[in-house]
Design an enzyme around this catalytic site. Sequence first.
Site, short mmCIF file in Angstrom:
data_model
loop_
_atom_site.label_atom_id
_atom_site.label_comp_id
_atom_site.label_asym_id
_atom_site.label_seq_id
_atom_site.Cartn_x
_atom_site.Cartn_y
_atom_site.Cartn_z
N CYS A 72 0.82 -1.22 0.00
CA CYS A 72 0.00 0.00 0.00
C CYS A 72 0.84 1.26 0.00
CB CYS A 72 -0.92 0.01 1.22
SG CYS A 72 -0.04 0.13 2.80
N GLU A 111 -6.95 -5.97 -1.35
CA GLU A 111 -7.10 -5.01 -0.25
C GLU A 111 -6.01 -3.96 -0.36
OE1 GLU A 111 -5.80 -3.90 4.04
OE2 GLU A 111 -4.72 -4.83 2.37
#
Length: 430
Positions: A72, A111
Amino acid sequence: MSFTFVDLFAGLGGFHMAASSLGGRCVFACEINPCLQEVYQNNFGLKPAGDIRTIEPTKVPEHDLLCAGFPCQPFSKAGDQMGWDDPVRGTVFWNIIEIIRLRRPKMVLLENVAHFVRHDSGNTYNKVRTSLESLGYVVDYKQFSPHQFGVPQIRERIYMVGHLGIADYFPWPQPSQGLDVSIRSVLDENPVEATPLSDQVEQCLRVWQEFLDIFPENLKLPSFPIWSMEFGATYPYRFDSLCRAPLDVLHASCGSFGASLRGLPRPQIYAAVPSHAREMRRAFPQWKQDFIRQNRAFYEEHRARIDQWLPKIRRFPSSLQKLEWNCQGEERNISHCVIQFRASGVRLKRATTAPSLVAMTTTQVPIIGWEKRYMTARECARLQSMDSITHLPIGIAAYKALGNAVNVTVVRQILAPWVTRLRKKFRNRV
């Protein structure tokens, strides 16, 4: 009927725990960190392969579900936001796509941080969506946080689903509203392994408590972050960074805590302004301009109260000179709060939930104010719904891994309706 799944960028195995609890069987995992490979094998009996960029897609077995919490940092607001331009972490998504292209799992679950869908004005998410759609997947995403499912942690994350099946339909879970959650539900009472607060941390919290105490109860504290170094500062912030500001304008202004910039050369000027004002590459973003303006206005309104207190905060590092009061309406008592020291400042939250776990240094582990200690790794594991995990890394590596993990409860809630539908289809065929 069981199903098979692969766990990419596996970390501690949050996807594994969620999918296996619903009857799934993991047939392949990959994780670049050797320490986490060993922990994963100890917990699940399967050693992950290494760097996904070195794995031939043909080495990944057939599977029904592909799970991936891909890195991320390139997309996070807390990072440089290089996105696909990140030379290492921004390109691994395409390795996922090659596996999907070859194996065509029934469902893909990805995710990432909440900011992912807004990164590069939405173009980053659009690349993911169109890449999956080109392979025949129906794509959708939702944003969830564990506190919406009864887990006392606020951790907003984006979950992206690609599925082969009925167009425009995926049975997303419905989060509950107004759940009564408390961080105390995951805490042990005065655990012996907990790290106590350092003298500097205790002193800093006492100084910020003094700040809270100088304001009457009927005066609402700011909802914006309090940046004490802006109290008395007048340096210009509407130019395209300070390096574009004329020197005579800078000399006529003040830096951190009102220190005069008169006569200073530019390098010393940059050292004398707050760290958040030293960006040389681009203009101050609007949110930063707003925070600076609001802090200066707050100081001018209340300087008679603040000036006596102000010298006390100056002796601390820059990150400790900022405060986020997220407890509006609560008693102004820091010892009743859950506390987190972050680069953005000292964050104070109600005892209902913990702040989002991050890939932490030791100083960013949440603090339990009423026990004057940091949370233990086992307590942080409960915040990620990993209560049953047997093995954790040692020391700070455990906190870093938990900060990077997916929340098991949230993933299970997302997968459960899909697994139910999958079983119904299988029974109908029989």
